[in-house]
Design a protein around this motif. Structure first.
Motif, PDB file in Angstrom:
ATOM      1  N   LYS A 117      21.124   5.433  28.857  1.00  0.00           N
ATOM      2  CA  LYS A 117      19.835   5.997  29.266  1.00  0.00           C
ATOM      3  C   LYS A 117      19.812   7.511  29.054  1.00  0.00           C
ATOM      4  N   LEU A 118      20.899   8.186  29.400  1.00  0.00           N
ATOM      5  CA  LEU A 118      20.963   9.642  29.198  1.00  0.00           C
ATOM      6  C   LEU A 118      20.894   9.990  27.717  1.00  0.00           C
ATOM      7  N   ILE A 119      21.595   9.233  26.888  1.00  0.00           N
ATOM      8  CA  ILE A 119      21.575   9.491  25.445  1.00  0.00           C
ATOM      9  C   ILE A 119      20.158   9.325  24.906  1.00  0.00           C
ATOM     10  N   ILE A 120      19.506   8.224  25.265  1.00  0.00           N
ATOM     11  CA  ILE A 120      18.133   7.983  24.805  1.00  0.00           C
ATOM     12  C   ILE A 120      17.196   9.059  25.325  1.00  0.00           C
ATOM     13  N   THR A 121      17.352   9.420  26.588  1.00  0.00           N
ATOM     14  CA  THR A 121      16.494  10.448  27.197  1.00  0.00           C
ATOM     15  C   THR A 121      16.637  11.774  26.470  1.00  0.00           C
ATOM     16  N   PHE A 122      17.863  12.178  26.193  1.00  0.00           N
ATOM     17  CA  PHE A 122      18.072  13.462  25.526  1.00  0.00           C
ATOM     18  C   PHE A 122      17.652  13.411  24.054  1.00  0.00           C
ATOM     19  N   LEU A 123      17.792  12.261  23.419  1.00  0.00           N
ATOM     20  CA  LEU A 123      17.294  12.132  22.045  1.00  0.00           C
ATOM     21  C   LEU A 123      15.767  12.257  22.005  1.00  0.00           C
ATOM     22  N   LEU A 124      15.103  11.620  22.966  1.00  0.00           N
ATOM     23  CA  LEU A 124      13.641  11.731  23.026  1.00  0.00           C
ATOM     24  C   LEU A 124      13.210  13.158  23.372  1.00  0.00           C
ATOM     25  N   ALA A 125      13.968  13.803  24.256  1.00  0.00           N
ATOM     26  CA  ALA A 125      13.668  15.205  24.588  1.00  0.00           C
ATOM     27  C   ALA A 125      13.797  16.078  23.342  1.00  0.00           C
ATOM     28  N   ALA A 126      14.871  15.872  22.573  1.00  0.00           N
ATOM     29  CA  ALA A 126      15.065  16.650  21.344  1.00  0.00           C
ATOM     30  C   ALA A 126      13.942  16.372  20.345  1.00  0.00           C
ATOM     31  N   LEU A 127      13.552  15.115  20.238  1.00  0.00           N
ATOM     32  CA  LEU A 127      12.454  14.748  19.348  1.00  0.00           C
ATOM     33  C   LEU A 127      11.162  15.452  19.757  1.00  0.00           C
ATOM     34  N   MET A 128      10.884  15.465  21.051  1.00  0.00           N
ATOM     35  CA  MET A 128       9.664  16.121  21.551  1.00  0.00           C
ATOM     36  C   MET A 128       9.712  17.626  21.303  1.00  0.00           C
ATOM     37  N   LEU A 129      10.841  18.244  21.580  1.00  0.00           N
ATOM     38  CA  LEU A 129      10.950  19.694  21.396  1.00  0.00           C
ATOM     39  C   LEU A 129      10.895  20.073  19.917  1.00  0.00           C
ATOM     40  N   PHE A 130      11.516  19.255  19.069  1.00  0.00           N
ATOM     41  CA  PHE A 130      11.444  19.492  17.625  1.00  0.00           C
ATOM     42  C   PHE A 130      10.000  19.327  17.146  1.00  0.00           C
ATOM     43  N   GLY A 131       9.325  18.295  17.644  1.00  0.00           N
ATOM     44  CA  GLY A 131       7.925  18.080  17.278  1.00  0.00           C
ATOM     45  C   GLY A 131       7.045  19.230  17.729  1.00  0.00           C
ATOM     46  N   ALA A 132       7.260  19.707  18.961  1.00  0.00           N
ATOM     47  CA  ALA A 132       6.474  20.834  19.480  1.00  0.00           C
ATOM     48  C   ALA A 132       6.667  22.067  18.597  1.00  0.00           C
ATOM     49  N   ILE A 141       6.132  20.311  26.915  1.00  0.00           N
ATOM     50  CA  ILE A 141       6.242  20.044  28.353  1.00  0.00           C
ATOM     51  C   ILE A 141       7.044  18.771  28.598  1.00  0.00           C
ATOM     52  N   ILE A 142       6.731  17.720  27.868  1.00  0.00           N
ATOM     53  CA  ILE A 142       7.445  16.451  28.046  1.00  0.00           C
ATOM     54  C   ILE A 142       8.917  16.604  27.662  1.00  0.00           C
ATOM     55  N   GLY A 143       9.179  17.292  26.565  1.00  0.00           N
ATOM     56  CA  GLY A 143      10.559  17.495  26.131  1.00  0.00           C
ATOM     57  C   GLY A 143      11.392  18.220  27.167  1.00  0.00           C
ATOM     58  N   ILE A 144      10.850  19.284  27.730  1.00  0.00           N
ATOM     59  CA  ILE A 144      11.574  20.038  28.762  1.00  0.00           C
ATOM     60  C   ILE A 144      11.729  19.191  30.029  1.00  0.00           C
ATOM     61  N   ALA A 145      10.663  18.507  30.417  1.00  0.00           N
ATOM     62  CA  ALA A 145      10.709  17.695  31.640  1.00  0.00           C
ATOM     63  C   ALA A 145      11.709  16.540  31.522  1.00  0.00           C
ATOM     64  N   LEU A 146      11.892  15.995  30.327  1.00  0.00           N
ATOM     65  CA  LEU A 146      12.882  14.928  30.150  1.00  0.00           C
ATOM     66  C   LEU A 146      14.298  15.417  30.424  1.00  0.00           C
ATOM     67  N   ILE A 147      14.542  16.672  30.198  1.00  0.00           N
ATOM     68  CA  ILE A 147      15.874  17.248  30.405  1.00  0.00           C
ATOM     69  C   ILE A 147      16.154  17.488  31.889  1.00  0.00           C
ATOM     70  N   VAL A 148      15.124  17.807  32.650  1.00  0.00           N
ATOM     71  CA  VAL A 148      15.277  18.153  34.071  1.00  0.00           C
ATOM     72  C   VAL A 148      15.224  16.876  34.911  1.00  0.00           C
ATOM     73  N   PRO A 149      16.338  16.507  35.560  1.00  0.00           N
ATOM     74  CA  PRO A 149      16.369  15.250  36.320  1.00  0.00           C
ATOM     75  C   PRO A 149      15.231  15.089  37.332  1.00  0.00           C
ATOM     76  N   LYS A 150      14.848  16.160  37.979  1.00  0.00           N
ATOM     77  CA  LYS A 150      13.783  16.097  38.993  1.00  0.00           C
ATOM     78  C   LYS A 150      12.454  15.628  38.399  1.00  0.00           C
ATOM     79  N   TYR A 151      12.202  15.949  37.152  1.00  0.00           N
ATOM     80  CA  TYR A 151      10.932  15.619  36.488  1.00  0.00           C
ATOM     81  C   TYR A 151      11.038  14.480  35.469  1.00  0.00           C
ATOM     82  N   LYS A 181      10.447   3.765  34.772  1.00  0.00           N
ATOM     83  CA  LYS A 181      10.738   2.724  35.756  1.00  0.00           C
ATOM     84  C   LYS A 181      12.158   2.790  36.306  1.00  0.00           C
ATOM     85  N   THR A 182      13.085   3.327  35.549  1.00  0.00           N
ATOM     86  CA  THR A 182      14.490   3.328  35.998  1.00  0.00           C
ATOM     87  C   THR A 182      14.939   4.668  36.563  1.00  0.00           C
ATOM     88  N   SER A 183      14.092   5.660  36.531  1.00  0.00           N
ATOM     89  CA  SER A 183      14.456   6.966  37.092  1.00  0.00           C
ATOM     90  C   SER A 183      14.132   6.982  38.574  1.00  0.00           C
TER      91      SER A 183
END
Length: 124
Positions: free
Chosen positions: A5-20, A53-63, A118-120
């Motif tokens: 889950k962490l790997i997928i989350t960080f890959l999606l965060a990187a994808l979002m930040l690269f896209g931004a 915003i989504i990319g950064i928020a995916l990295i921060v556990p609280k969000y 759902k799993t966070s």
């Protein structure tokens, strides 16, 4: 499962930040995907902000939970663009095969965002 889950989350965060970043640095890449009735500059700015915003928020556990939901919703909003591209005689992505694969990946992205949501753990 937690590591996956962490790997997928960080890959999606990187994808979002690269896209931004790309929406600002090289907006012409996205021009073929933007329907004529949208302003290209407006679409790129809004996409860059949302993806950043989504990319950064995916990295921060609280969000992370809400970022997963935001990612899911954003991918649903982008879905018509990929369906439209798939139905074009010559897709912007290059070929019918590439457009079909991209469309399938879009559904995986939607599912991944929902899974993260759902799993966070719920945070206050």
């Amino acid at each position: 499962m937690k590591v996956l889950k962490l790997i997928i989350t960080f890959l999606l965060a990187a994808l979002m930040l690269f896209g931004a970043f790309n929406h600002v640095y090289a907006p012409e890449i996205y021009a073929p995907f933007i329907p004529d009735f949208f302003s290209e500059s407006f679409a790129n700015i809004v996409s860059a902000i949302a993806e950043g915003i989504i990319g950064i928020a995916l990295i921060v556990p609280k969000y992370r939970r809400w970022a997963g939901l935001g990612f899911c919703i954003l991918m649903i909003l982008f879905l018509p663009i990929h369906i439209w591209d798939f139905t074009k005689e010559i897709p912007a992505i290059g070929s019918k095969l590439a457009a079909g694969i991209r469309l399938a990946v879009q559904f995986l992205f939607i599912a991944a965002g929902w899974w993260i949501y759902k799993t966070s753990p719920k945070t206050t």
